[in-house]
Design a protein around this motif. Structure first.
Motif, PDB file in Angstrom:
ATOM      1  N   SER A 103       0.997  -1.376  -0.090  1.00 37.28           N
ATOM      2  CA  SER A 103       0.091  -0.161  -0.117  1.00 37.28           C
ATOM      3  C   SER A 103       0.831   1.474  -0.108  1.00 37.28           C
ATOM      4  O   SER A 103       2.118   1.094   0.597  1.00 37.28           O
ATOM      5  CB  SER A 103      -1.115   0.097   1.386  1.00 37.28           C
ATOM      6  N   VAL A 104       0.437   2.272  -1.100  1.00 39.64           N
ATOM      7  CA  VAL A 104       1.417   3.656  -0.559  1.00 39.64           C
ATOM      8  C   VAL A 104       0.233   4.669  -0.988  1.00 39.64           C
ATOM      9  O   VAL A 104      -1.028   4.244  -0.955  1.00 39.64           O
ATOM     10  CB  VAL A 104       2.727   3.369  -1.825  1.00 39.64           C
ATOM     11  N   TRP A 105       0.528   5.761  -0.653  1.00 35.86           N
ATOM     12  CA  TRP A 105      -0.071   7.080  -0.689  1.00 35.86           C
ATOM     13  C   TRP A 105       0.550   8.323  -1.790  1.00 35.86           C
ATOM     14  O   TRP A 105       1.712   8.145  -1.800  1.00 35.86           O
ATOM     15  CB  TRP A 105      -0.786   7.046   0.500  1.00 35.86           C
ATOM     16  N   LEU A 106      -0.226   9.266  -1.955  1.00 35.64           N
ATOM     17  CA  LEU A 106       0.426  10.133  -2.438  1.00 35.64           C
ATOM     18  C   LEU A 106      -0.912  10.905  -2.576  1.00 35.64           C
ATOM     19  O   LEU A 106      -1.888  10.950  -2.788  1.00 35.64           O
ATOM     20  CB  LEU A 106       0.769   9.415  -3.973  1.00 35.64           C
ATOM     21  N   THR A 107      -0.932  12.624  -2.870  1.00 34.81           N
ATOM     22  CA  THR A 107      -1.531  13.717  -2.982  1.00 34.81           C
ATOM     23  C   THR A 107      -1.246  14.009  -4.338  1.00 34.81           C
ATOM     24  O   THR A 107       0.018  13.574  -5.745  1.00 34.81           O
ATOM     25  CB  THR A 107      -0.638  14.834  -2.379  1.00 34.81           C
ATOM     26  N   VAL A 108      -2.429  14.044  -5.334  1.00 34.39           N
ATOM     27  CA  VAL A 108      -2.242  15.071  -6.346  1.00 34.39           C
ATOM     28  C   VAL A 108      -3.310  17.047  -6.839  1.00 34.39           C
ATOM     29  O   VAL A 108      -4.248  16.449  -5.785  1.00 34.39           O
ATOM     30  CB  VAL A 108      -2.870  14.067  -7.946  1.00 34.39           C
ATOM     31  N   ASN A 109      -2.884  16.755  -7.681  1.00 31.22           N
ATOM     32  CA  ASN A 109      -3.489  18.390  -7.914  1.00 31.22           C
ATOM     33  C   ASN A 109      -4.797  17.810  -7.895  1.00 31.22           C
ATOM     34  O   ASN A 109      -5.516  17.398  -9.148  1.00 31.22           O
ATOM     35  CB  ASN A 109      -2.625  18.996  -8.752  1.00 31.22           C
ATOM     36  N   ALA A 110      -5.923  18.669  -7.527  1.00 32.70           N
ATOM     37  CA  ALA A 110      -7.140  18.577  -7.554  1.00 32.70           C
ATOM     38  C   ALA A 110      -8.260  18.237  -9.222  1.00 32.70           C
ATOM     39  O   ALA A 110      -8.599  18.414  -9.291  1.00 32.70           O
ATOM     40  CB  ALA A 110      -8.322  19.381  -6.681  1.00 32.70           C
ATOM     41  N   ASN A 141      -5.174  19.720  -3.374  1.00 33.36           N
ATOM     42  CA  ASN A 141      -4.527  18.200  -3.773  1.00 33.36           C
ATOM     43  C   ASN A 141      -5.284  17.235  -3.178  1.00 33.36           C
ATOM     44  O   ASN A 141      -6.158  17.362  -1.845  1.00 33.36           O
ATOM     45  CB  ASN A 141      -3.234  18.678  -2.665  1.00 33.36           C
ATOM     46  N   TYR A 142      -6.211  15.968  -3.759  1.00 34.19           N
ATOM     47  CA  TYR A 142      -6.281  14.895  -3.052  1.00 34.19           C
ATOM     48  C   TYR A 142      -5.322  14.823  -2.769  1.00 34.19           C
ATOM     49  O   TYR A 142      -4.289  14.061  -3.246  1.00 34.19           O
ATOM     50  CB  TYR A 142      -7.281  14.408  -3.827  1.00 34.19           C
ATOM     51  N   VAL A 143      -5.883  13.643  -1.571  1.00 37.83           N
ATOM     52  CA  VAL A 143      -4.335  12.337  -1.042  1.00 37.83           C
ATOM     53  C   VAL A 143      -5.717  11.121  -0.898  1.00 37.83           C
ATOM     54  O   VAL A 143      -6.549  10.404  -1.121  1.00 37.83           O
ATOM     55  CB  VAL A 143      -4.841  12.552   0.908  1.00 37.83           C
ATOM     56  N   MET A 144      -4.351  10.452  -2.259  1.00 35.46           N
ATOM     57  CA  MET A 144      -5.196   9.181  -3.299  1.00 35.46           C
ATOM     58  C   MET A 144      -4.675   7.693  -2.480  1.00 35.46           C
ATOM     59  O   MET A 144      -2.384   8.080  -2.144  1.00 35.46           O
ATOM     60  CB  MET A 144      -5.069   9.124  -4.274  1.00 35.46           C
ATOM     61  N   VAL A 145      -4.729   6.669  -2.057  1.00 38.80           N
ATOM     62  CA  VAL A 145      -4.248   5.241  -1.463  1.00 38.80           C
ATOM     63  C   VAL A 145      -4.242   4.602  -2.287  1.00 38.80           C
ATOM     64  O   VAL A 145      -5.584   3.811  -2.983  1.00 38.80           O
ATOM     65  CB  VAL A 145      -4.310   5.301   0.170  1.00 38.80           C
ATOM     66  N   VAL A 146      -3.672   3.268  -2.532  1.00 33.25           N
ATOM     67  CA  VAL A 146      -3.557   2.302  -3.086  1.00 33.25           C
ATOM     68  C   VAL A 146      -3.494   1.188  -1.646  1.00 33.25           C
ATOM     69  O   VAL A 146      -2.508   1.166  -1.258  1.00 33.25           O
ATOM     70  CB  VAL A 146      -3.386   2.293  -4.544  1.00 33.25           C
ATOM     71  N   ARG A 147      -5.273   0.512  -2.083  1.00 26.16           N
ATOM     72  CA  ARG A 147      -4.568  -0.614  -0.799  1.00 26.16           C
ATOM     73  C   ARG A 147      -4.807  -2.233  -2.030  1.00 26.16           C
ATOM     74  O   ARG A 147      -6.132  -2.723  -1.628  1.00 26.16           O
ATOM     75  CB  ARG A 147      -5.887  -0.677   0.336  1.00 26.16           C
ATOM     76  N   PRO A 148      -3.650  -2.533  -2.186  1.00 23.63           N
ATOM     77  CA  PRO A 148      -4.172  -4.490  -3.067  1.00 23.63           C
ATOM     78  C   PRO A 148      -5.173  -5.025  -2.610  1.00 23.63           C
ATOM     79  O   PRO A 148      -4.880  -4.941  -1.079  1.00 23.63           O
ATOM     80  CB  PRO A 148      -3.028  -4.654  -2.873  1.00 23.63           C
ATOM     81  N   ARG A 149      -6.010  -5.955  -3.192  1.00 24.83           N
ATOM     82  CA  ARG A 149      -6.742  -6.253  -2.623  1.00 24.83           C
ATOM     83  C   ARG A 149      -6.363  -7.542  -1.834  1.00 24.83           C
ATOM     84  O   ARG A 149      -6.958  -8.151  -0.199  1.00 24.83           O
ATOM     85  CB  ARG A 149      -7.624  -7.042  -3.326  1.00 24.83           C
ATOM     86  N   ASN A 150      -5.535  -8.073  -1.817  1.00 21.27           N
ATOM     87  CA  ASN A 150      -4.561  -9.420  -0.703  1.00 21.27           C
ATOM     88  C   ASN A 150      -4.002  -7.987   0.116  1.00 21.27           C
ATOM     89  O   ASN A 150      -3.398  -9.311   1.382  1.00 21.27           O
ATOM     90  CB  ASN A 150      -4.057 -10.312  -1.446  1.00 21.27           C
ATOM     91  N   ASN A 151      -3.949  -7.363   0.882  1.00 21.14           N
ATOM     92  CA  ASN A 151      -2.880  -6.447   1.223  1.00 21.14           C
ATOM     93  C   ASN A 151      -3.655  -5.476   1.845  1.00 21.14           C
ATOM     94  O   ASN A 151      -3.647  -4.461   1.236  1.00 21.14           O
ATOM     95  CB  ASN A 151      -0.887  -6.872   0.979  1.00 21.14           C
ATOM     96  N   GLN A 152      -4.026  -5.464   2.665  1.00 19.67           N
ATOM     97  CA  GLN A 152      -5.397  -4.116   3.658  1.00 19.67           C
ATOM     98  C   GLN A 152      -4.652  -3.496   4.513  1.00 19.67           C
ATOM     99  O   GLN A 152      -4.815  -2.449   4.681  1.00 19.67           O
ATOM    100  CB  GLN A 152      -6.271  -4.774   3.542  1.00 19.67           C
ATOM    101  N   SER A 153      -3.523  -3.641   4.495  1.00 20.74           N
ATOM    102  CA  SER A 153      -2.319  -2.428   5.091  1.00 20.74           C
ATOM    103  C   SER A 153      -1.972  -1.399   4.492  1.00 20.74           C
ATOM    104  O   SER A 153      -2.164  -1.333   3.592  1.00 20.74           O
ATOM    105  CB  SER A 153      -1.497  -3.208   5.947  1.00 20.74           C
TER     106      SER A 153
END
Length: 153
Positions: A103-110, A141-153
């Motif tokens: 899982s990682v997070w980032l910010t992106v200009n809205a 900016n939006y905070v966006m996160v990817v949390r892979p299905r098999n790894n919810q942490s």
């Protein structure tokens, strides 16, 4: 520099934007970045030329996600060729090696709809808002996160 200006200088280049770019995108800043053990820099090249890069912040936490994509830049001419996707995949592998979570997070200009659509396509979800502030001017900016299905942490 080119990618950052395209995102933030949508109404032209003000003095504060020019000063920021000239201060932040320097050889010395990148030397400091490379020397920082809490950061990782990965680059993408085509025919020996830099076309994109990702900067990963290890230990930069949002909720329970401990790795931040601090910057992902791909020159516009090279978008749509899988470079950004490959850089993000490498960042997720680095995250897994750092904290056993991809899982990682980032910010992106809205206002950067192309980037938001790209991140959504890769499974990133909008989980919060923040502002990038430059000389008192706020850029949402939006905070966006990817949390892979098999790894919810």
């Amino acid at each position: 520099m080119q990618v950052w200006l395209r995102t933030y200088a949508t109404t032209g280049i003000s003095t504060s934007i020019a000063n920021y770019v000239l201060r932040e995108f320097t050889e010395d800043r990148y030397r400091q970045l490379i020397a920082d053990t809490k950061k990782q820099l990965m680059i993408a090249e085509v025919d020996g030329y830099l076309v994109g890069y990702v900067i990963i912040g290890l230990g930069n936490t949002f909720t329970n996600v401990h790795v931040e994509i601090e910057k992902l830049y791909v020159q516009e001419y090279f978008t749509g060729q899988g470079i950004g996707k490959d850089l993000l995949a490498s960042a997720q592998l680095t995250a897994y090696g750092y904290c056993a979570s991809s899982s990682v997070w980032l910010t992106v200009n809205a206002k950067n709809q192309n980037a938001i659509a790209f991140y959504n396509q890769l499974g990133y979800r909008h989980e919060g808002d923040t502002d990038f502030v430059l000389d008192g001017v706020k850029y949402k900016n939006y905070v966006m996160v990817v949390r892979p299905r098999n790894n919810q942490s």
